[in-house]
Design a protein around this motif. Structure first.
Motif, PDB file in Angstrom:
ATOM      1  N   GLU A  41       0.834  -1.206   0.000  1.00  0.00           N
ATOM      2  CA  GLU A  41       0.000   0.000   0.000  1.00  0.00           C
ATOM      3  C   GLU A  41       0.867   1.254   0.000  1.00  0.00           C
ATOM      4  O   GLU A  41       0.584   2.216  -0.718  1.00  0.00           O
ATOM      5  N   THR A  42       1.939   1.261   0.776  1.00  0.00           N
ATOM      6  CA  THR A  42       2.847   2.406   0.826  1.00  0.00           C
ATOM      7  C   THR A  42       3.511   2.617  -0.529  1.00  0.00           C
ATOM      8  O   THR A  42       3.658   3.744  -0.991  1.00  0.00           O
ATOM      9  N   SER A  44       2.282   1.799  -3.448  1.00  0.00           N
ATOM     10  CA  SER A  44       1.267   2.325  -4.368  1.00  0.00           C
ATOM     11  C   SER A  44       1.045   3.814  -4.148  1.00  0.00           C
ATOM     12  O   SER A  44       0.919   4.582  -5.106  1.00  0.00           O
ATOM     13  N   GLN A  45       1.008   4.242  -2.902  1.00  0.00           N
ATOM     14  CA  GLN A  45       0.819   5.662  -2.604  1.00  0.00           C
ATOM     15  C   GLN A  45       2.009   6.482  -3.093  1.00  0.00           C
ATOM     16  O   GLN A  45       1.839   7.592  -3.603  1.00  0.00           O
ATOM     17  N   SER A  46       3.214   5.951  -2.956  1.00  0.00           N
ATOM     18  CA  SER A  46       4.408   6.654  -3.444  1.00  0.00           C
ATOM     19  C   SER A  46       4.371   6.787  -4.962  1.00  0.00           C
ATOM     20  O   SER A  46       4.734   7.829  -5.511  1.00  0.00           O
ATOM     21  N   ALA A  49       1.856   9.516  -5.884  1.00  0.00           N
ATOM     22  CA  ALA A  49       2.388  10.851  -5.593  1.00  0.00           C
ATOM     23  C   ALA A  49       3.420  11.261  -6.647  1.00  0.00           C
ATOM     24  O   ALA A  49       3.427  12.415  -7.097  1.00  0.00           O
TER      25      ALA A  49
END
Length: 135
Positions: A41-42, A44-46, A49
């Motif tokens: 999940e981290t 994917s968020q990176s 962004a």
């Protein structure tokens, strides 16, 4: 003596040991799965962004290029102030650029224009600023 024929008085001390071990292994595997899910999940968020940041950069760069056509087309580097561009093309949909121009820098009798463009995508979650000076 086989286990089927044990009497009630002969209880083996390892009976019931496998249940706590199985529960312990299940808990450890669940923690590993949760950690891997969080890591994914981290990541994917990176990625999202970084993608929005790149889109904001290209929105700002496009704004600079569009305004430089107007600025360089005039003899005295006249600037039209602030303009806003909202993009509808596929790669920049949801992005906008706010362009400002200042012609107050005079060096050696020559006027330099400073053109700034703030690219924004997805509301204000991704912003990039580009500044160019032209003569």
């Amino acid at each position: 003596m086989s286990p089927e024929f044990r009497s009630l008085g002969q209880i083996n001390k390892t009976d019931g040991f496998s249940l706590p071990v199985a529960i312990f292994i299940i808990v450890i595997l669940a923690l590993i799965a949760a950690a891997m899910n969080r890591l994914s999940e981290t990541g994917s968020q990176s990625y999202i962004a970084a993608l929005l940041s790149n889109r904001a950069f290209y929105a700002a760069e496009s704004g600079i290029q569009l305004s430089l056509i107007q600025v360089l087309d005039t003899p005295v580097c006249s600037c039209s102030g602030v303009s806003n561009i909202s993009y509808t093309v596929t790669g920049l949909s949801g992005c906008r650029a706010t362009i400002s121009c200042d012609d107050s820098l005079i060096v050696g009798g020559e006027t330099f224009c400073t053109v700034s463009s703030m690219g924004q995508c997805n509301g204000n979650s991704a912003q990039r600023m580009i500044e160019v000076r032209v003569k």
